[in-house]
Design an enzyme around this catalytic site. Structure first.
Site, short mmCIF file in Angstrom:
data_model
loop_
_atom_site.label_atom_id
_atom_site.label_comp_id
_atom_site.label_asym_id
_atom_site.label_seq_id
_atom_site.Cartn_x
_atom_site.Cartn_y
_atom_site.Cartn_z
N THR A 68 0.78 -1.24 0.00
CA THR A 68 0.00 0.00 0.00
C THR A 68 0.81 1.29 0.00
OG1 THR A 68 -0.17 -0.10 2.41
CG2 THR A 68 -1.97 -1.09 1.14
N TYR A 131 1.74 1.85 -8.05
CA TYR A 131 0.73 1.30 -7.16
C TYR A 131 -0.60 1.13 -7.88
CZ TYR A 131 -2.85 1.25 -3.51
OH TYR A 131 -3.94 0.94 -2.73
#
Length: 311
Positions: A68, A131
């Site tokens: 994350t 990401y």
């Protein structure tokens, strides 16, 4: 009549969502939340996934754990892709082999943030970061592995658990009178408690019905929109009302903030499909912020000795 207990296997042990799910299980007698994490399940070792999940005997799998750190992913694309894309696909394959549904958490970062208003599930995806690309890859890998899936995209997650923007703001305010916060990036702050409640509702629906409309991709974020600066102001207001840390907010443009990654200027999600198909209406982000701060302060009072609190 007693409801049957549901075994929900969740990836991760200490993340915000798994912590909120465990909290909810404490007050829902029909839920068994089984968290799986290292060393039994390691998303950087895809070979560990199948045996550990199968041994947990899930009725449904929740893919909540992920790589994350948006900034670190730029320098560690291989690991971010392995965890968020490859291992997500393996989880989908395991779900298909076991014949159980899978719920996969994704992100608003699959969009480029250039449109105005909330993004719908049908809008074009165009991630700006490693990401975002890795999470989009995970969505596609899950969908390819099994049709029995619900992909839930969310944004700006906060809670009393782990590391998140709300807790960072409160920590910074303990040592500063004024905090610079970005004012030209907009989104929908989402409480992990509200995510947990939505996951439970979606899980129950998937287990109760084979209806295809309950499967697919759904947006799941707090109701309403704000900027990071607006979110910070609300955090400090709620904290100050309880005698907690607060600071003035100095709104700044994003170009003045040094970052290794470009973030979407608009991370607002349109959640009407989730309500229409699953009956889940996400709560407003302001009352959700109040509830999380109340929980934080109550926890502090329970764990801090009286003498220390008044020293």
């Amino acid at each position: 009549m007693t409801q049957p207990r549901r075994r929900i296997v969740v990836t991760g042990r200490h993340g915000q969502v798994v912590s909120a799910l465990l909290d909810r299980a404490a007050v829902n007698a029909d839920l068994d939340i089984i968290p799986l994490g290292r060393p039994e399940l390691d998303l950087s070792d895809s070979g560990s996934i199948g045996p550990s999940v199968a041994a947990a005997r899930p009725e449904i799998i929740v893919s909540a754990a992920a790589y994350t750190s948006i900034e670190q992913a730029e320098a560690d694309e291989g690991l971010a892709t392995l965890v968020n894309q490859t291992s997500a696909g393996v989880l989908g394959q395991v779900a298909a082999a076991l014949g159980v549904p899978i719920i996969h958490l994704s992100t608003a970062c699959v969009f480029d943030g250039t449109r105005s208003g909330g993004y719908a599930e049908t809008d074009t995806v165009a991630p700006l970061s490693v990401y975002g690309r890795s999470k989009l890859g995970g969505e596609r890998a899950i969908a390819y592995a099994t049709a029995d899936h619900a992909i839930l995209r969310t944004a700006w997650v906060f809670s009393p658990f782990g590391s998140n923007f709300l807790k960072t703001m409160l920590r910074i305010a303990e040592g500063r009178d004024c905090v610079n916060v970005i004012a030209d990036e907009f989104g929908t702050p989402t409480s992990a408690f509200d995510i947990a409640d939505a996951i439970v509702s979606v899980a129950r629906n998937l287990l109760a019905s084979d209806e295809p409309g309950l499967r697919g991709t759904f947006h799941m974020s707090g109701s309403g929109q704000t900027s990071w600066a607006g979110f910070a102001e609300e955090i400090f207001r709620a904290s100050r009302a309880r005698g907690g840390p607060f600071a003035a907010v100095n709104p700044i443009p994003s170009y003045t903030y040094s970052s290794a990654v470009e973030r979407p200027a608009n991370a607002e999600l349109d959640c009407r499909k989730l309500k229409a198909m699953h009956g889940v209406a996400m709560p407003g982000w302001r009352p959700a912020t109040e509830r999380v701060i109340e929980r934080l302060f109550n926890t502090m009072q329970e764990t801090t000795p009286m003498k220390e609190r008044h020293s």
